[in-house]
Design an enzyme around this catalytic site. Sequence first.
Site, PDB file in Angstrom:
ATOM      1  N   LYS A 176       0.872  -1.175   0.000  1.00  0.00           N
ATOM      2  CA  LYS A 176       0.000   0.000   0.000  1.00  0.00           C
ATOM      3  C   LYS A 176       0.905   1.219   0.000  1.00  0.00           C
ATOM      4  CE  LYS A 176      -1.789   3.032   1.957  1.00  0.00           C
ATOM      5  NZ  LYS A 176      -1.766   4.513   1.637  1.00  0.00           N
ATOM      6  N   THR A 231       6.207   7.839  13.719  1.00  0.00           N
ATOM      7  CA  THR A 231       6.267   7.036  14.940  1.00  0.00           C
ATOM      8  C   THR A 231       4.871   6.750  15.479  1.00  0.00           C
ATOM      9  OG1 THR A 231       8.460   7.881  15.498  1.00  0.00           O
ATOM     10  CG2 THR A 231       7.137   7.012  17.311  1.00  0.00           C
ATOM     11  N   GLU A 251      10.315   1.287  10.376  1.00  0.00           N
ATOM     12  CA  GLU A 251      11.335   2.331  10.231  1.00  0.00           C
ATOM     13  C   GLU A 251      10.608   3.650  10.380  1.00  0.00           C
ATOM     14  OE1 GLU A 251      13.377   5.163   9.046  1.00  0.00           O
ATOM     15  OE2 GLU A 251      13.443   4.339   7.019  1.00  0.00           O
TER      16      GLU A 251
END
Length: 493
Positions: A176, A231, A251
Amino acid sequence: MSETLQHFIGGAPTPPNSGEYFESTNPATREVLYRAARGNAADIDAAVAAATEAFHDPRWRDLSQTKRGHLLRRLGDLIGEHAEELARSESLDNGKLLREMRGQLATLPEYYYYYGGLADKVHGEVIPTSDRQVLNYTMREPLGVVGAITPWNSPLTLTTSKLAPALCVGNTVVIKPSEYTSATVLKLAELAIEAGFPPGAVNVVTGFGAEAGQPLVDHRGLAKISFTGSTATGSRIAAAAAGRFIGSTLELGGKSPNIVFDDADIANAATGVVAGIFAAAGQTCIAGSRVFAHRAIYDELLDRVAERARSIRMGNPLDDDTELGPLAFEDQRDKVASYVDLGRSEGARVLTGGRATDGGLGGFFYEPTVLVDVTNEMRVVREEIFGPVAAVMPFDTEDEVIALANDTDYGLAAGIWTSNLARAHRMAARLDAGTIWVNTYRAMSPMSPRQGFKSSGVGVEHGTETIKEYTRLKSVWINTDEGPVPDPFVMRS
């Protein structure tokens, strides 16, 4: 009329289940580039089903590791053959400099060559046991269907970081991509079919996070999820994956320190600071957004960086003399502007830049910005801005700058500029970051592992270490003794 792009499912372009599409625009000019399929849970279901079927298809399941490597190398060749087309498409889609994208596309095939060469080097081992009549060996097996959610700042490179190792060991993948950058990832899936990968090995569903990304994260057919992005989103993905006992590689964000000592080559260090924060308009998670300069050279370094920032040429990213393109979309430009305003309210001073502009093209530009009179406690210093904004602070001692640099929720990367080799090693050992650059910045290789510490992520990308992220380990015990089974109430060893 702009081009209309479909999903890529089961080896073919596939219209969206809803029949709906969304527009992608050129951030430098606001011109519509194409319409892309607006994916939903039904499209994700179809893609996961295609990937599951491909995973169990003998054409893929029984393919030798060496032949998988050949397919990866062929895909690398095709990317090289289409490099100019892909570079231009990505530059139009997210505003990165065409010359930078040409550089990325020149090296991108190496990722596929690397994992192509690694494909038949992935194996288990024989384990010694105390019973010589028992053979124990291990096997590394593919997981199954891997979900990959990729960002807009380097779509092909960051997709490749997940796709190449996943395919290397025999998984199938559903991608995606960001809704802002769908085109090149769709082209990559087409090239995979041309390279000889079976239909369903690589699938792409385009659309928005809530409508397509979340159903992918939640899908019961996934064996793993790999994500690059913020995050906050990574935290939610990790929780969802953990709830289903599947792995996640994440990541995430960064607020990386770039540290310049008084014994550094100041000209090189200034260039490194500029590269760390103004390259790609600061839209990289490894951006060196916190600059720490030793007080003895603080003024000189600041003057050099500010002078270069003022001279950076903003403009059309397709032009060879442009050095700073637009932010990738309007909300991102507005986010950067709001952070600079926040910095002013916190007491920071804008030494240069600090203004949104249309770049003379009607796009989403923001001037290269240097903030001074900042402290490590300010939000503008602690939170990821993801734009061309550097916060510059002085320091006096090695211990002091270690404490300042590590005083962050993030731990993705760090830069050190010094001519003292002993200091370079000391600093590298003490900094809480997964990647440390000394007298350089933004260096990267498919062979070198990359891991985020703290809130910058979980798991490893690149290198041989990432193979563990995309395989499961099986231990096999074979009893070679054909005699009677010994005492059933005593464990064999």
